[in-house]
Design a protein around this motif. Structure first.
Motif, short mmCIF file in Angstrom:
data_model
loop_
_atom_site.label_atom_id
_atom_site.label_comp_id
_atom_site.label_asym_id
_atom_site.label_seq_id
_atom_site.Cartn_x
_atom_site.Cartn_y
_atom_site.Cartn_z
N ARG A 1 0.84 -1.21 0.00
CA ARG A 1 0.00 0.00 0.00
C ARG A 1 0.87 1.26 0.00
N GLU A 2 1.92 1.24 0.80
CA GLU A 2 2.76 2.42 0.91
C GLU A 2 3.53 2.69 -0.39
N ILE A 3 4.13 1.64 -0.96
CA ILE A 3 4.89 1.81 -2.20
C ILE A 3 3.97 2.16 -3.36
N SER A 4 2.72 1.72 -3.29
CA SER A 4 1.75 2.10 -4.33
C SER A 4 1.55 3.60 -4.36
N GLY A 5 1.68 4.24 -3.21
CA GLY A 5 1.60 5.70 -3.16
C GLY A 5 2.80 6.38 -3.81
N TRP A 6 3.87 5.62 -3.96
CA TRP A 6 5.06 6.17 -4.62
C TRP A 6 5.00 6.00 -6.14
N PHE A 7 4.62 4.78 -6.57
CA PHE A 7 4.74 4.45 -8.00
C PHE A 7 3.40 4.14 -8.68
N GLY A 8 2.31 4.10 -7.91
CA GLY A 8 1.02 3.79 -8.50
C GLY A 8 0.60 2.36 -8.21
N SER A 9 -0.66 2.19 -7.86
CA SER A 9 -1.15 0.86 -7.47
C SER A 9 -1.20 -0.10 -8.64
N GLU A 10 -1.40 0.39 -9.85
CA GLU A 10 -1.47 -0.51 -11.01
C GLU A 10 -0.13 -1.22 -11.21
N MET A 11 0.95 -0.46 -11.04
CA MET A 11 2.27 -1.05 -11.23
C MET A 11 2.63 -1.95 -10.05
N VAL A 12 2.54 -1.43 -8.83
CA VAL A 12 3.00 -2.15 -7.65
C VAL A 12 2.12 -3.35 -7.35
N GLY A 13 0.84 -3.24 -7.71
CA GLY A 13 -0.10 -4.34 -7.44
C GLY A 13 0.25 -5.61 -8.17
N SER A 14 1.05 -5.51 -9.23
CA SER A 14 1.43 -6.71 -10.00
C SER A 14 2.67 -7.39 -9.45
N TRP A 15 3.32 -6.76 -8.46
CA TRP A 15 4.54 -7.36 -7.91
C TRP A 15 4.20 -8.59 -7.08
N GLU A 16 5.07 -9.58 -7.11
CA GLU A 16 4.87 -10.83 -6.37
C GLU A 16 5.83 -10.89 -5.19
#
Length: 460
Positions: free
Chosen positions: A380-395
């Motif tokens: 959630r925190e890193i999604s605020g840095w780079f966007g949830s669409e991008m970070v949400g795909s990380w495993e």
């Protein structure tokens, strides 16, 4: 011995499970003419290296399945996972003497950082290496022009001192030092706390100014790097230069008994007892020393240790925001993430060709938060840095909780402790010197030298 050393390169051990059933101690006097080193981390390996250089026989005992101690690298699905956030600075003076940098194939970070503040990233760069970037950053909100001038003056100050002068100088906390120099609150909060807080695992910068000056000097003289095959290649390289039959893995020591000036026993978990007449070098973490020497506690007033959590994620290489080998710092003053970087941007060998490896570091242990909840909060925190669409795909790959990441070296400190505990017993580890790669290496050498002096074995 109930353990058999195989290839000196792989350092794998065959262990005899029946040996653990021994009830009566089996005394082994075959090693009485060898120094016994307990712990094959950087300090123990450095001690062994010094002894080997003087042709003094030794036996290096390690409880785990590989050398390195806290400096280890695991492999998972084609990724190299260092056990915690670890950067190797090439200007470490002791490391320069011991290590073959070319063989390590060191991969460089960008000399600076990108700092997340007010919803966007701002660059802080080393003006001597990235002059254009540094010039462009003069107007950013991370610090004033005066702050950047003071960084230059601090660089000159530390470069004018020897390491001995730094480690014996008067000391205050890093925070108090920065304030006394005249740095603004903005650059302290947005740059110094996340950057040096990540190095010392100390968000409040309570660490000794001596450590700050030493690290600042090394940063001015060298590069931030990681070995192409992982941070664990550093201890592996040291171990590979030692006699293959001198290292025993999966060999846990449970107690040390100093019988007399000329004899000591080391009791193993399997019931065997090793005897030495040359001496023992304890190269374990500070908490383990107390366990091996019951009734001889090192420091009853010991401060709490520094802890960290490191989380790894995989991503498609087209699902990361940059390709630069840069460290990202949290300068927002909010959240739990301290710093992160894309390890495969620094060293592509850290992951498969089509994947990126993401490393995220937190300060503290977060014992009251489960791994799953911690992972979700980081996402959630890193999604605020780079966007949830991008970070949400990380495993998510793995989470490392490192209780004893570093000793607490807030003032007062003694970074040049005498390694001799008593006749025949010598201590080494980063708690004896500086909490750095270099400090661990220095402490191992000093312990070996102290033993050799007492035993009149040191050649001139």
């Amino acid at each position: 011995m109930p353990v058999t050393l195989l290839s000196p390169l792989s350092f794998k051990i065959k262990f005899n499970p029946q040996a653990t059933a021994l009830k009566t101690p089996q005394f082994n006097t075959l090693n009485k003419d060898k120094v016994i080193i307990i712990g094959a981390g950087l300090a123990g390996l450095a001690a062994a290296t010094k002894l080997h250089s003087q042709n003094i026989p030794f036996l290096l005992l390690e409880a785990s399945d590989a050398v390195g101690g806290r400096v280890r690298t695991d492999t998972l699905n084609g990724f190299l996972l260092d056990r915690g956030f670890q950067i190797f600075i090439t200007a470490y003076p002791e490391a320069q003497k011991l290590l073959d940098y070319n063989a390590l194939n060191l991969q460089k970070f960008y000399s600076g950082a990108k700092i997340f503040h007010n919803g966007r990233f701002h660059t802080v760069a080393d003006p001597l290496r990235h002059f254009g970037d540094s010039l462009n950053s003069l107007a950013n909100p991370i610090g004033s022009a005066l702050d950047k001038l003071l960084i230059g003056l601090t660089r000159i100050r530390v470069l004018s001192k020897s390491d001995e002068e730094i480690f014996s100088a008067g000391e205050v906390s890093v925070l108090d030092l920065l304030k006394s120099i005249g740095f603004s609150d903005s650059i302290i909060e947005r740059f110094f706390k996340p950057f040096f807080g990540g190095i010392f695992f100390d968000k409040e910068l309570e660490t000794s100014s001596r450590l700050f000056d030493f690290i600042f000097k090394c940063l001015a003289l060298g590069d931030n790097t990681i070995p192409a095959k992982g941070i664990g290649e550093i201890p592996n390289q040291l171990a590979a230069k030692l006699p293959s039959d001198s290292i025993l893995l999966n060999t846990k020591v449970v107690s040390v008994d100093l019988n007399s000036r000329n004899s000591a026993n080391v009791r193993l978990q399997n019931g065997e007892v090793l005897n030495t007449e040359l001496g023992i070098i304890l190269a374990v973490e500070e908490p383990e020393v107390d366990k091996l020497l019951p009734g001889k506690e090192l420091n009853p007033q010991r401060k709490n240790y520094r802890s960290t959590v490191c989380l790894y994620f995989s991503a498609n290489r087209d699902k990361i925001p940059v390709q630069d080998p840069v460290l990202f710092l949290n300068g927002s003053g909010k959240g739990i993430v301290n710093n992160m970087f894309f390890a495969t941007n620094v060293a592509p060998s850290y992951g498969p060709s089509d994947k990126a490896l993401v490393s995220v570091s937190l300060i503290g242990l977060f014992e009251d938060v489960s791994d799953d909840n911690l992972r979700d909060e980081v996402i959630r925190e890193i999604s605020g840095w780079f966007g949830s669409e991008m970070v949400g795909s990380w495993e998510h790959l793995r989470t490392y909780r490192i209780r004893f990441a570093q000793p607490n070296q807030s003032p007062p400190t003694n970074l040049m402790k005498n390694p001799k505990r008593e006749s025949g017993l010598y201590l080494c580890g980063d708690y004896m010197t500086s909490a750095t790669f270099d400090g661990a290496l220095v402490s191992g050498r000093r312990a070996a030298e102290a033993l050799m002096r007492e035993r009149a074995l040191l050649s001139v």
